[in-house]
Design a protein around this motif. Structure first.
Motif, PDB file in Angstrom:
ATOM      1  N   THR B  89      15.092   3.474 -37.367  1.00  7.13           N
ATOM      2  CA  THR B  89      15.543   2.449 -38.304  1.00  7.13           C
ATOM      3  C   THR B  89      17.021   2.634 -38.608  1.00  7.13           C
ATOM      4  O   THR B  89      17.791   1.664 -38.635  1.00  7.13           O
ATOM      5  CB  THR B  89      14.730   2.516 -39.608  1.00  7.13           C
ATOM      6  OG1 THR B  89      13.342   2.486 -39.289  1.00  7.13           O
ATOM      7  CG2 THR B  89      15.064   1.357 -40.535  1.00  7.13           C
ATOM      8  N   ILE B  90      17.407   3.890 -38.815  1.00 11.01           N
ATOM      9  CA  ILE B  90      18.815   4.161 -39.101  1.00 11.01           C
ATOM     10  C   ILE B  90      19.687   3.768 -37.912  1.00 11.01           C
ATOM     11  O   ILE B  90      20.743   3.141 -38.060  1.00 11.01           O
ATOM     12  CB  ILE B  90      19.002   5.652 -39.461  1.00 11.01           C
ATOM     13  CG1 ILE B  90      18.295   5.945 -40.796  1.00 11.01           C
ATOM     14  CG2 ILE B  90      20.482   6.024 -39.541  1.00 11.01           C
ATOM     15  CD1 ILE B  90      18.247   7.401 -41.184  1.00 11.01           C
ATOM     16  N   ILE B  93      19.898  -0.120 -37.805  1.00  9.18           N
ATOM     17  CA  ILE B  93      20.764  -0.677 -38.840  1.00  9.18           C
ATOM     18  C   ILE B  93      22.215  -0.339 -38.532  1.00  9.18           C
ATOM     19  O   ILE B  93      23.128  -1.153 -38.739  1.00  9.18           O
ATOM     20  CB  ILE B  93      20.341  -0.169 -40.235  1.00  9.18           C
ATOM     21  CG1 ILE B  93      18.949  -0.709 -40.562  1.00  9.18           C
ATOM     22  CG2 ILE B  93      21.339  -0.609 -41.303  1.00  9.18           C
ATOM     23  CD1 ILE B  93      18.414  -0.275 -41.903  1.00  9.18           C
ATOM     24  N   GLY B  94      22.427   0.863 -37.989  1.00  3.76           N
ATOM     25  CA  GLY B  94      23.782   1.226 -37.554  1.00  3.76           C
ATOM     26  C   GLY B  94      24.297   0.260 -36.499  1.00  3.76           C
ATOM     27  O   GLY B  94      25.451  -0.163 -36.525  1.00  3.76           O
ATOM     28  N   SER B  96      23.477  -2.765 -36.168  1.00  2.26           N
ATOM     29  CA  SER B  96      23.796  -4.031 -36.828  1.00  2.26           C
ATOM     30  C   SER B  96      25.190  -3.971 -37.440  1.00  2.26           C
ATOM     31  O   SER B  96      25.941  -4.950 -37.397  1.00  2.26           O
ATOM     32  CB  SER B  96      22.769  -4.356 -37.918  1.00  2.26           C
ATOM     33  OG  SER B  96      21.902  -5.368 -37.494  1.00  2.26           O
ATOM     34  N   LEU B  97      25.527  -2.794 -38.000  1.00  2.00           N
ATOM     35  CA  LEU B  97      26.873  -2.644 -38.561  1.00  2.00           C
ATOM     36  C   LEU B  97      27.914  -2.793 -37.471  1.00  2.00           C
ATOM     37  O   LEU B  97      28.884  -3.550 -37.607  1.00  2.00           O
ATOM     38  CB  LEU B  97      27.017  -1.286 -39.251  1.00  2.00           C
ATOM     39  CG  LEU B  97      28.432  -0.947 -39.737  1.00  2.00           C
ATOM     40  CD1 LEU B  97      28.847  -1.884 -40.861  1.00  2.00           C
ATOM     41  CD2 LEU B  97      28.521   0.503 -40.203  1.00  2.00           C
ATOM     42  N   ALA B 100      28.254  -6.350 -36.411  1.00  4.02           N
ATOM     43  CA  ALA B 100      28.992  -7.163 -37.374  1.00  4.02           C
ATOM     44  C   ALA B 100      30.489  -6.874 -37.272  1.00  4.02           C
ATOM     45  O   ALA B 100      31.325  -7.778 -37.377  1.00  4.02           O
ATOM     46  CB  ALA B 100      28.481  -6.884 -38.789  1.00  4.02           C
ATOM     47  N   LEU B 101      30.809  -5.595 -37.037  1.00  3.42           N
ATOM     48  CA  LEU B 101      32.224  -5.232 -36.901  1.00  3.42           C
ATOM     49  C   LEU B 101      32.809  -5.815 -35.611  1.00  3.42           C
ATOM     50  O   LEU B 101      33.994  -6.163 -35.547  1.00  3.42           O
ATOM     51  CB  LEU B 101      32.387  -3.710 -36.927  1.00  3.42           C
ATOM     52  CG  LEU B 101      32.062  -3.076 -38.280  1.00  3.42           C
ATOM     53  CD1 LEU B 101      32.119  -1.542 -38.198  1.00  3.42           C
ATOM     54  CD2 LEU B 101      33.015  -3.571 -39.356  1.00  3.42           C
ATOM     55  N   HIS B 217      21.151  -9.334 -35.271  1.00  2.00           N
ATOM     56  CA  HIS B 217      20.731  -9.098 -36.651  1.00  2.00           C
ATOM     57  C   HIS B 217      19.305  -9.556 -36.870  1.00  2.00           C
ATOM     58  O   HIS B 217      18.542  -8.935 -37.617  1.00  2.00           O
ATOM     59  CB  HIS B 217      21.649  -9.838 -37.626  1.00  2.00           C
ATOM     60  CG  HIS B 217      23.049  -9.336 -37.619  1.00  2.00           C
ATOM     61  ND1 HIS B 217      23.369  -8.009 -37.757  1.00  2.00           N
ATOM     62  CD2 HIS B 217      24.216  -9.991 -37.473  1.00  2.00           C
ATOM     63  CE1 HIS B 217      24.683  -7.861 -37.697  1.00  2.00           C
ATOM     64  NE2 HIS B 217      25.219  -9.044 -37.526  1.00  2.00           N
ATOM     65  N   ASP B 220      17.060  -6.943 -35.705  1.00  5.21           N
ATOM     66  CA  ASP B 220      17.090  -5.882 -36.700  1.00  5.21           C
ATOM     67  C   ASP B 220      16.158  -6.209 -37.864  1.00  5.21           C
ATOM     68  O   ASP B 220      15.407  -5.358 -38.344  1.00  5.21           O
ATOM     69  CB  ASP B 220      18.536  -5.705 -37.183  1.00  5.21           C
ATOM     70  CG  ASP B 220      18.674  -4.545 -38.157  1.00  5.21           C
ATOM     71  OD1 ASP B 220      19.594  -4.587 -38.986  1.00  5.21           O
ATOM     72  OD2 ASP B 220      17.852  -3.592 -38.078  1.00  5.21           O
TER      73      ASP B 220
END
Lengths: 110, 234, 553
Positions: B89-90, B93-94, B96-97, B100-101, B217, B220
């Protein structure tokens, strides 16, 4: 079904974009991490029949954060909001009407 | 003498000499990049909407059976390693970050940042899939793969064995479909890494990265729900 | 007033380059198979859906032959099971769902909006290829022995006990679903973002509103079918009891999930039909549609309410009685917007000077037959009646009145109405009227007896029946023969017209709409210059004025 802004609303030659500040993405990321840790902790605590709603609530909050900020919905036109909300609403219809059957079946009669 | 378009009426002074400055990625049936951007974004949102209903359908079936077989569902979840799930999960989500960047970078025509972020997204995504593969292998070794190879027996509660098998069907189908979406996403990422490195993206034209982001996303978000529902029932 | 060209309708004079149109713009097989032009893709679809229509029709004809006699003497029951299954699958997935949207919608929608193409032309082509791949699976299944589960694939028969190609068939249906989804997506984005200047939402032709509603239903319903079929395939392959009661599963859950899509699917099939009807009623009465906004919002209401009624297919399957009552009530509601549309079309006809060309004949047929089909749907939605007529020929007649008396008639209306635009030729009017008559008579003779025979107890999906039902069955088969003739004739005269039909101008019907403001056939980019819309929907004088002004400019 709301009506989309019509052709007149599309702006300019270039895509109108709102570039969010960089820090915002990291803030959301840490919030998501926090939510994840919280989910794990909450699942190990015996809350009785509240465990499932709590887990779902945290997941919904995390999903909302991703939708609003990572997916830029917070700065998106109204039509995007309509699409996102409608999809979940339709899913809600599926769940509610489906469970209207399963929750009212009187199993023991047969 | 053709009639002015509504756009031209609203923006006097601009004229349709766009062909002189024709952006290489403007498709001929769109008036300008703005319309193209809006169309592709809207298109991806509609696609995401139908994906919500796709995954939603199996979440619904999962919910019905969880309602019918709560103990079997709990037993099934106990076979999942929540620590591995947490790690994944981490990782996701990472990713996804970083995705987004990457979009942020593309908007700002930051070629190197965009490429690096897309590569990181790909690596994190592949980590996720790799870990999932490891988990699947473990399950198969334990005899938990549903069907004729399901050899697991719950010795403490033998009456739950069938229910655990049903749970595992949902486990494999839901995470399998999710992983399939990630693999498709990875393929798309490879293509976008190439385009980003080539310098295709800038403030005028970044919608491909944006819609890739929307897809990523969404995948995610599916996992955000899968993790507690498959790993954390006690 | 039966002239097929209107001498006083000013239209944009074909310029010197008008001889170049989308048909002769490029030559060669690859220019068709790799085209991005929505008009060519529409024609690719037209050919494919027509082939599938006749394949599905052959299965129907074989069934009707068997049903000439009460004994099951022509086919074994297993074979008969395959016949009705394949008839349903081919007709629904490979004809009814794609036909009007992918043929007429693909061709006409962008032109109606003043756009150069759909939003995603390559995706459009991919939709067709996905459809062909799905269809190929269907053909493989047919050739290698068929499938016998009914088009509904009810479990656990389909998953555990059937010895036929269930997996391949569901895979084919699964793949074809994506074609549908991508087309719907394309339409939605095009309608939102590619309308010509001045074309506001309430100036749109009602065709667009209906196609929009159809696309919304496609996007929200088809994925649920997709996941249902995935689970079906998983169960079929792994033999785990997802829907098998012996292994803990619930077969009714399958039915719930299946019908969550398949009920809205019938609206995917009828809404485009209604779209065509609105256009034809306006054109052949030369009037604005009565109650434009009501008709527009009714399309959306049908789409919305259509999602709330699916369990009326499960009334006797074992759902709770409370749930059944809720669904019965909701089923009554969904008839309301459909009825509103019928009232408004009829009101448009009132005191109109109607031009009885072939499309209008099909329209009249649609209005009457769809109404009968719809009303019998209300009967079926009433729990008490449904207990008796569920799974009887009453149901079969009900849905054929809507699908054949409704959708297929609307499809034929649309094909004839837009034929001059698509091909640049007029079809021969009297042959077309004869076909319409054969279709109408044949249809009613085929399906009305089925109401009667179903009401008194003849079950559906049986190849044998009680001898007292024979007369009505023979009438039904006779009707099917006439209906077949009515469907074959257009193939002949439409084909003839491609070479020998009268050449059509831009607006042979004198109708209002952007598609009539460009040449027949249209140029590849649809318009030589993007028009600006200043007229309300179906406002004939304003449209004429605008056309004159553009011509003078």
């Amino acid at each position: 079904m709301a009506h989309a802004p019509d052709h007149a609303d599309h702006v300019g030659h270039s895509p109108a974009h709102h570039q969010a500040p960089l820090g915002m993405y990291f803030a959301v990321f840490f919030a998501l991490m926090g939510g994840t840790i919280l989910t794990v902790i909450a699942s190990h605590v015996n809350l009785g029949h509240w465990n499932t709603p709590v887990a779902l609530a945290i997941a919904i909050i995390k999903a909302t954060l991703v939708i609003l900020w990572f997916m830029h919905v917070i700065h998106s036109p109204r039509m995007t909001w309509v699409i996102v909300i409608s999809s979940f609403l339709w899913l809600g219809v599926l769940f509610v009407l489906m469970f209207s059957d399963y929750l009212t079946r009187i199993w023991n009669i047969y | 003498m053709r009639n002015p378009t509504l756009h031209e009426l609203q923006h006097p002074g601009t004229s349709d000499d766009a062909h002189a400055h024709h952006h290489p990625f403007l498709q001929h049936h769109f008036e300008d990049l703005g319309q193209q951007h809006e169309a592709s974004t809207l298109g991806m949102w509609f696609f995401v909407a139908q994906e919500i209903l796709f995954f939603g359908g199996i979440f619904m079936a999962y919910s019905v059976y969880r309602h019918m077989y709560p103990e079997a569902w709990s037993a099934g979840a106990h076979h999942q390693n929540w620590k591995i799930g947490l790690f994944n999960t981490i990782v996701l989500i990472g990713s996804s970050l970083t995705m987004a960047l990457a979009v942020w970078g593309a908007q700002g025509a930051k070629r190197k940042l965009t490429t690096v972020m897309l590569v990181l997204t790909l690596l994190l995504g592949m980590t996720f899939v790799g870990v999932k593969g490891f988990e699947y292998r473990e399950h198969i070794h334990e005899g938990l793969f549903p069907g004729s190879h399901f050899t697991y027996v719950d010795h403490a509660h033998p009456e739950l064995t069938r229910g655990v098998e049903l749970f595992m069907v949902f486990y494999f189908t839901m995470t399998g479909l999710h992983a399939l979406h990630m693999i498709i996403g990875a393929g798309l990422l490879i293509w976008f890494i190439k385009r980003a490195w080539r310098g295709d993206f800038g403030p005028e034209y970044y919608s491909p990265v944006e819609i890739m982001g929307l897809y990523w996303h969404f995948v995610d978000i599916v996992w955000i729900f899968l993790f507690p529902l498959l790993y954390l029932i006690h | 007033m039966t002239s097929t060209t209107i001498d006083d309708a000013p239209f944009i004079e074909p310029s010197a380059t008008a001889k170049r149109n989308y048909l002769n713009d490029e030559y060669g097989v690859l220019s068709w198979l790799l085209t991005r032009d929505h008009k060519r893709i529409a024609i690719l679809y037209a050919i494919s859906v027509t082939i599938f229509f006749f394949v599905g029709g052959i299965f129907a004809f074989l069934m009707r032959l068997e049903l000439l006699t009460p004994e099951g003497d022509l086919f074994t029951s297993d074979t008969y099971n395959k016949l009705f299954t394949l008839h349903g699958i081919v007709m629904i997935f490979f004809f009814l769902i794609p036909a009007i949207p992918a043929v007429i919608g693909n061709f006409i929608l962008p032109i109606m909006l003043g756009a150069k193409d759909l939003a995603f032309p390559k995706l459009n082509l991919m939709s067709w290829y996905i459809y062909i791949i799905g269809g190929t699976f269907g053909v493989i299944v047919i050739i290698t022995g068929g499938v016998d589960t009914g088009w509904t694939f009810y479990t656990p028969f389909s998953t555990q006990y059937s010895n036929t190609h269930v997996f391949l068939t569901t895979l084919g249906a699964f793949i074809t679903g994506f074609s549908s989804i991508l087309t719907g997506l394309n339409f939605l984005v095009t309608i939102h973002r590619m309308r010509a200047p001045g074309l506001t939402w309430f100036r749109l032709p009602l065709f667009v509103w209906s196609i929009y509603a159809t696309s919304v239903v496609i996007m929200l319903a088809t994925p649920v079918l997709a996941i249902t079929l995935v689970l079906l395939m998983v169960e079929r392959v792994l033999h785990v009891g997802i829907f098998d009661p012996a292994l803990g599963g619930d077969p009714v859950l399958y039915q719930h999930m299946f019908w969550f899509y398949s009920h809205p699917a019938v609206y995917i099939m009828i809404l485009p039909g209604m779209a065509v009807i609105s256009e034809c009623v306006a054109a052949f009465t030369r009037k604005k549609i009565f109650g434009y906004k009501f008709v527009a919002f009714s399309s959306l209401a049908i789409a919305f309410l259509g999602f709330l009624v699916w369990a009326h297919h499960l009334f006797i399957a074992g759902i709770s009685i409370y749930s059944a009552m809720i669904f019965s009530f909701l089923t009554m509601l969904v008839a309301v917007p459909s009825a509103i549309k019928v009232f408004n079309w009829t009101a448009t006809l009132y005191k109109a000077s109607v031009s009885w060309q072939t499309p209008m004949l099909y329209v009249l047929g649609f209005i009457g037959l769809f109404t009968i089909g719809g009303v019998t749907g209300l009967f079926l939605g009433a729990l008490g009646i449904d207990v008796h007529v569920h799974d009887s020929y009453f149901v079969v007649a009900h849905f054929h009145y809507i699908m054949v008396g409704g959708t297929i008639m609307a499809y034929l209306a649309g094909i004839h109405y837009w034929w001059p635009k698509i091909t640049g030729r007029m079809y021969p009017e009297w042959w077309a009227r004869l076909s319409a008559l054969l279709v109408f008579v044949g249809f009613n003779l085929t399906f009305f007896p089925q109401f009667l025979v179903g009401y008194v107890g003849m079950p559906r999906r049986y190849h044998a029946y009680a001898p007292e039902f024979q007369v009505l069955n023979v009438l039904s088969t006779a009707g099917a023969t006439i209906l077949a003739a009515g469907y074959i004739l257009p193939m002949i005269y439409l084909g003839w017209s491609l070479k020998f039909g009268r050449k059509a101008g831009p607006n042979p019907w004198g109708a209002v709409g952007l598609e009539w403001a460009t040449s027949s056939p249209p140029p590849k980019e649809n318009f030589h210059e993007t028009p600006t819309v200043t007229w309300e929907a179906y406002d004939y004088p304003a449209f004429l004025k605008a056309m004159r002004e553009t011509q003078d400019a």
